[in-house]
Design a protein around this motif. Structure first.
Motif, PDB file in Angstrom:
ATOM      1  N   ASP A   1      10.142   5.496  -0.372  1.00 19.89           N
ATOM      2  CA  ASP A   1       9.890   4.624   0.413  1.00 19.89           C
ATOM      3  C   ASP A   1       8.474   4.375   0.966  1.00 19.89           C
ATOM      4  N   LYS A   2       8.060   5.782   1.638  1.00 19.14           N
ATOM      5  CA  LYS A   2       6.688   5.829   2.227  1.00 19.14           C
ATOM      6  C   LYS A   2       5.767   5.810   1.099  1.00 19.14           C
TER       7      LYS A   2
ATOM      8  N   ARG B   1       5.266   1.907   0.001  1.00 20.37           N
ATOM      9  CA  ARG B   1       4.184   1.364   1.469  1.00 20.37           C
ATOM     10  C   ARG B   1       2.778   1.605   1.319  1.00 20.37           C
TER      11      ARG B   1
END
Length: 198
Positions: free
Chosen positions: A125-126, A129
């Protein structure tokens, strides 16, 4: 500014030694940009001999004053393991500082760290992003790994957006994006097949 003029030969004959003198004056006065510029000259051996030890000190001082370019370049030295002992955790910390300041190269590099779990806990997820942040319009050379490498994880596919990012990066002369866009167009995956454009 005088250092920049001499380093780039703008209005005066290029003279790295004079540039280094002016960068030194700025650095001694506490200017983080002067520190960074002088460090880069020292690493390249311009305007004087290569001096990696001084360059590291200057980069560290500049990074401590909040210069994201200095933090990013210091991280690269920690990754390289030649000038400084290799330390991927410290490199990740420095990349985070630069990424948080909006440095797209650091955002991209830190995204790969999170994708692979290098120096940080693995976190797709990071990674996604950070890749999205690195591909914002303000970035002059968007990275092109966003579309294909991360689609196969748990994030929903958005092939149209991925191809749009590839096209944008390809127009800005990113050879990686041009290569990936050509593959997309040859295979007709995410865009209509167009072997001539490919």
């Amino acid at each position: 500014m005088l250092g920049e003029l001499y380093a780039n030969g703008m209005g005066v004959k290029r003279d790295y030694a004079k540039a280094a003198e002016w960068y030194r004056r700025a650095a001694d006065g506490g200017d983080r940009e002067g520190m960074f510029a002088l460090a880069m000259l020292r690493l390249a051996g311009r305007g004087g001999p290569v001096d990696r030890e001084e360059a590291v000190k200057l980069l560290a001082s500049s990074a401590k004053l909040g210069n994201p370019k200095a933090a990013y370049n210091l991280a690269l030295l920690y990754l390289d393991g030649q000038t400084l002992p290799q330390d991927v955790r410290r490199a990740a910390e420095l990349l985070r500082v630069a990424a948080d300041a909006g440095n797209p190269e650091a955002q991209y590099a830190l995204a790969t760290f999170y994708k692979e779990g290098t120096g940080v806990a693995k976190d797709i997820d990071k990674a996604v992003r950070l890749l999205q942040a690195a591909s914002l319009p303000a970035m002059s050379t968007p990275r092109s790994n966003t579309p294909s490498r991360f689609q196969r994880h748990r994030h929903p596919k958005n092939e149209a957006a991925a191809v749009a990012l590839l096209r944008k990066a390809a127009r800005q002369n990113s050879p990686i994006a041009q290569n990936r866009l050509a593959w997309v167009l040859v295979n007709g995956q995410g865009a209509a097949m167009d072997k001539i454009e490919a």
